[in-house]
Design a protein around this motif. Structure first.
Motif, mmCIF file in Angstrom:
data_model
loop_
_atom_site.group_PDB
_atom_site.id
_atom_site.type_symbol
_atom_site.label_atom_id
_atom_site.label_comp_id
_atom_site.label_asym_id
_atom_site.label_seq_id
_atom_site.Cartn_x
_atom_site.Cartn_y
_atom_site.Cartn_z
ATOM 1 N N THR A 1 -11.523 12.846 -14.369
ATOM 2 C CA THR A 1 -10.242 12.846 -15.077
ATOM 3 C C THR A 1 -9.575 11.479 -14.993
ATOM 4 O OG1 THR A 1 -9.969 15.183 -14.534
ATOM 5 C CG2 THR A 1 -8.017 14.006 -15.271
ATOM 6 N N PHE A 2 -9.632 10.862 -13.810
ATOM 7 C CA PHE A 2 -9.085 9.520 -13.639
ATOM 8 C C PHE A 2 -9.773 8.532 -14.569
ATOM 9 C CE2 PHE A 2 -9.270 5.288 -11.849
ATOM 10 C CZ PHE A 2 -7.990 5.045 -11.380
ATOM 11 N N MET A 3 -11.087 8.570 -14.621
ATOM 12 C CA MET A 3 -11.825 7.614 -15.436
ATOM 13 C C MET A 3 -11.569 7.824 -16.919
ATOM 14 S SD MET A 3 -13.264 5.592 -13.305
ATOM 15 C CE MET A 3 -14.632 4.770 -14.120
ATOM 16 N N GLU A 4 -11.288 9.053 -17.301
ATOM 17 C CA GLU A 4 -10.933 9.312 -18.694
ATOM 18 C C GLU A 4 -9.526 8.819 -19.010
ATOM 19 O OE1 GLU A 4 -10.526 13.131 -21.762
ATOM 20 O OE2 GLU A 4 -11.299 13.409 -19.730
ATOM 21 N N ARG A 5 -8.616 9.011 -18.079
ATOM 22 C CA ARG A 5 -7.241 8.587 -18.313
ATOM 23 C C ARG A 5 -7.099 7.072 -18.308
ATOM 24 N NH1 ARG A 5 -1.875 11.329 -15.817
ATOM 25 N NH2 ARG A 5 -2.807 12.973 -17.081
ATOM 26 N N TYR A 6 -7.893 6.402 -17.465
ATOM 27 C CA TYR A 6 -7.794 4.939 -17.345
ATOM 28 C C TYR A 6 -9.126 4.320 -17.767
ATOM 29 C CZ TYR A 6 -3.624 6.115 -14.660
ATOM 30 O OH TYR A 6 -2.406 6.628 -14.252
ATOM 31 N N PRO A 7 -9.366 4.188 -19.073
ATOM 32 C CA PRO A 7 -10.681 3.761 -19.577
ATOM 33 C C PRO A 7 -11.068 2.337 -19.202
ATOM 34 C CG PRO A 7 -9.075 3.906 -21.356
ATOM 35 C CD PRO A 7 -8.422 4.502 -20.170
ATOM 36 N N ILE B 1 0.848 -1.189 0.000
ATOM 37 C CA ILE B 1 0.000 0.000 0.000
ATOM 38 C C ILE B 1 0.885 1.241 0.000
ATOM 39 C CG2 ILE B 1 -1.777 1.304 1.228
ATOM 40 C CD1 ILE B 1 -2.771 -1.324 2.397
ATOM 41 N N ALA B 2 0.650 2.119 -0.990
ATOM 42 C CA ALA B 2 1.449 3.333 -1.148
ATOM 43 C C ALA B 2 0.585 4.570 -0.962
ATOM 44 C CB ALA B 2 2.107 3.357 -2.522
ATOM 45 N N TYR B 3 1.214 5.641 -0.546
ATOM 46 C CA TYR B 3 0.552 6.936 -0.389
ATOM 47 C C TYR B 3 0.791 7.779 -1.626
ATOM 48 C CZ TYR B 3 -0.532 11.613 1.384
ATOM 49 O OH TYR B 3 -1.057 12.863 1.546
ATOM 50 N N VAL B 4 -0.284 8.387 -2.179
ATOM 51 C CA VAL B 4 -0.140 9.246 -3.360
ATOM 52 C C VAL B 4 -0.928 10.549 -3.183
ATOM 53 C CG1 VAL B 4 0.365 7.389 -4.999
ATOM 54 C CG2 VAL B 4 -2.026 7.985 -4.527
ATOM 55 N N GLY B 5 -1.040 11.024 -1.947
ATOM 56 C CA GLY B 5 -1.767 12.252 -1.689
ATOM 57 C C GLY B 5 -0.936 13.488 -1.953
ATOM 58 N N VAL B 6 -1.503 14.656 -1.646
ATOM 59 C CA VAL B 6 -0.825 15.927 -1.900
ATOM 60 C C VAL B 6 -0.967 16.832 -0.678
ATOM 61 C CG1 VAL B 6 -1.256 15.785 -4.376
ATOM 62 C CG2 VAL B 6 -2.874 17.014 -2.923
ATOM 63 N N TYR C 1 -4.512 6.710 -1.730
ATOM 64 C CA TYR C 1 -3.651 5.547 -1.524
ATOM 65 C C TYR C 1 -3.807 4.573 -2.692
ATOM 66 C CZ TYR C 1 -4.111 7.435 3.235
ATOM 67 O OH TYR C 1 -4.153 8.266 4.326
ATOM 68 N N VAL C 2 -2.814 3.715 -2.867
ATOM 69 C CA VAL C 2 -2.871 2.651 -3.869
ATOM 70 C C VAL C 2 -2.659 1.319 -3.170
ATOM 71 C CG1 VAL C 2 -2.007 1.776 -6.061
ATOM 72 C CG2 VAL C 2 -1.840 4.220 -5.557
ATOM 73 N N VAL C 3 -3.552 0.368 -3.423
ATOM 74 C CA VAL C 3 -3.425 -0.984 -2.886
ATOM 75 C C VAL C 3 -3.066 -1.912 -4.040
ATOM 76 C CG1 VAL C 3 -4.559 -2.845 -1.625
ATOM 77 C CG2 VAL C 3 -5.184 -0.458 -1.151
ATOM 78 N N GLY D 1 0.252 12.603 -11.396
ATOM 79 C CA GLY D 1 1.682 12.379 -11.577
ATOM 80 C C GLY D 1 2.242 11.469 -10.501
ATOM 81 N N SER D 2 1.860 11.701 -9.253
ATOM 82 C CA SER D 2 2.317 10.837 -8.161
ATOM 83 C C SER D 2 1.775 9.427 -8.317
ATOM 84 C CB SER D 2 1.870 11.418 -6.812
ATOM 85 O OG SER D 2 2.439 12.684 -6.590
ATOM 86 N N LEU D 3 0.542 9.335 -8.768
ATOM 87 C CA LEU D 3 -0.064 8.021 -8.986
ATOM 88 C C LEU D 3 0.680 7.260 -10.063
ATOM 89 C CD1 LEU D 3 -2.282 5.914 -8.653
ATOM 90 C CD2 LEU D 3 -3.727 7.297 -10.174
#
Length: 387
Positions: free
Chosen positions: A89-95, A7-12, A36-38, A60-62
């Protein structure tokens, strides 16, 4: 930053913000928006996004944290815009990704983004599980902590609880807070979550059945040590128990006479060994005064009589306490007024709508400036509050 190996942190961090939610002063330490990313052996989950001003930084962090992997799910625990602005934006970038949230959260997405992502969504509820291969997320309903659509989730393999705004704290993560976690977490809790104590109690009971080693909130630091301390504070706060013995004095003064009475009372209480916190409601941070009122077991309201009632800042303070379910405390009254002191009567009336409030017998009335009579009342009140 890694929370666990998987599990990684990708906050700002936000150092541009002055008022969080348009009212809470965070200019000193800023704010964090946590994501976060699991990483499962088969699937990858991203949890929540960030405020609109930081979506590009977050992505970018993600991308860096993914290290070539592709996210399969975006789990939305909470739809407040400081956590959901990046969804579209996320859903557009990762279809190929699917968004995962409660049914009410998808109604909110339609309101914010004009779509509820039909065909690319999974609706979850209490007890739902998202399988990632060697890892999984189990969802825990947390309605009204502090919005109605909120879900927590739990990764049993890593003993990690994603707690949405629960256990949140003011302050960016790259700023060391010399006051420690509790001070700004307390101000955050009573300002934002405090009204919903019953809901917090309900989710704490659910959490008690989980083996938790890390709590990952949407604001503030990840909590990984001494969890009993944090859980204990949240239990006290959400059950409206005083955190400790002490007296909060909140005053509103125009020409200084009410202030003089408040400070004289503070001095008298301190001489009797009492812990005292004093707030000028016109100049000090009212959110800190609210925090202090909930922290301690006694409160003094000191107001000038104003237009036959109480000073506007005092009115706002009492209204804020009531709005946040202030209860189970002793409250004392100090009033001033040259020809017709009415503040104590008005404040007493405001307190009648609150639960389990004991009003002190002694009332201080200042007619003009402090005199022998009002000083004697101060001493009597200090005695009563120190019993």
């Amino acid at each position: 930053m890694n929370i666990t190996d998987n599990i990684a942190y990708v906050g700002v961090n936000d150092h541009d913000i002055d008022l969080f939610e348009g009212q809470y002063d965070v200019r000193k330490n800023g704010m964090s928006y946590n994501s976060y990313v699991v990483f499962g052996s088969e699937k990858v989950v991203v949890t929540d996004s960030v405020d609109a001003r930081f979506v590009d930084e977050w992505l970018g962090s993600l991308e860096a944290a993914l290290a070539g992997r592709t996210p399969d799910y975006l789990v939305v625990h909470h739809m407040e815009p400081d956590h959901s602005a990046g969804i579209a934006t996320f859903m557009e970038r990762y279809p190929q990704a699917t968004v995962v949230a409660s049914a009410m959260a998808f109604k909110m997405m339609a309101a914010y983004f004009g779509t509820d992502f039909a065909g690319r969504r999974v609706i979850v509820k209490e007890g739902s599980t998202l399988e990632l291969g060697d890892r999984s997320l189990t969802f825990v309903g947390a309605p009204n902590v502090h919005w109605p659509e909120v879900m927590f989730s739990y990764v049993p393999e890593d003993k990690v609880l994603f707690s949405a705004d629960g256990f949140g704290k003011f302050g960016a993560l790259d700023v060391e807070d010399p006051e420690g976690w509790a001070c700004e977490a307390r101000r955050y809790y009573f300002g934002i979550v405090g009204k919903f104590g019953k809901n917090v109690q309900a989710v704490l009971k659910k959490a008690a059945g989980l083996d938790i080693e890390h709590i990952c909130p949407l604001h503030g630091p990840v909590l990984s040590e001494n969890l009993g301390y944090y859980l204990g504070l949240y239990n006290a706060w959400s059950s409206y128990e005083p955190e400790g013995e002490g007296v909060t004095i909140a005053y509103s003064s125009v020409y200084g006479h009410t202030r003089d009475a408040a400070l004289a009372l503070a001095e008298a209480l301190e001489k009797r060994g009492q812990t005292v916190a004093v707030f000028d409601l016109a100049r000090d941070d009212m959110a800190e005064a609210v925090e202090s009122a909930f922290q301690y077991d006694r409160l003094v309201l000191a107001s000038i009589t104003y237009a036959g009632g109480i000073f506007p800042h005092m009115s706002t303070f009492i209204h804020t306490l009531a709005e946040h379910a202030y209860q189970r405390r002793t409250v004392a009254l100090v009033e001033s007024g040259t020809w017709a002191p009415m503040a104590a009567k008005v404040m007493r009336g405001e307190l009648e709508g609150m639960k389990d409030i004991a009003v002190a017998e002694n009332v201080v009335t200042v007619r003009g400036a402090l005199d022998d009579a009002s000083r004697a009342q101060i001493e009597a009140l200090a005695d009563e509050l120190s019993k």
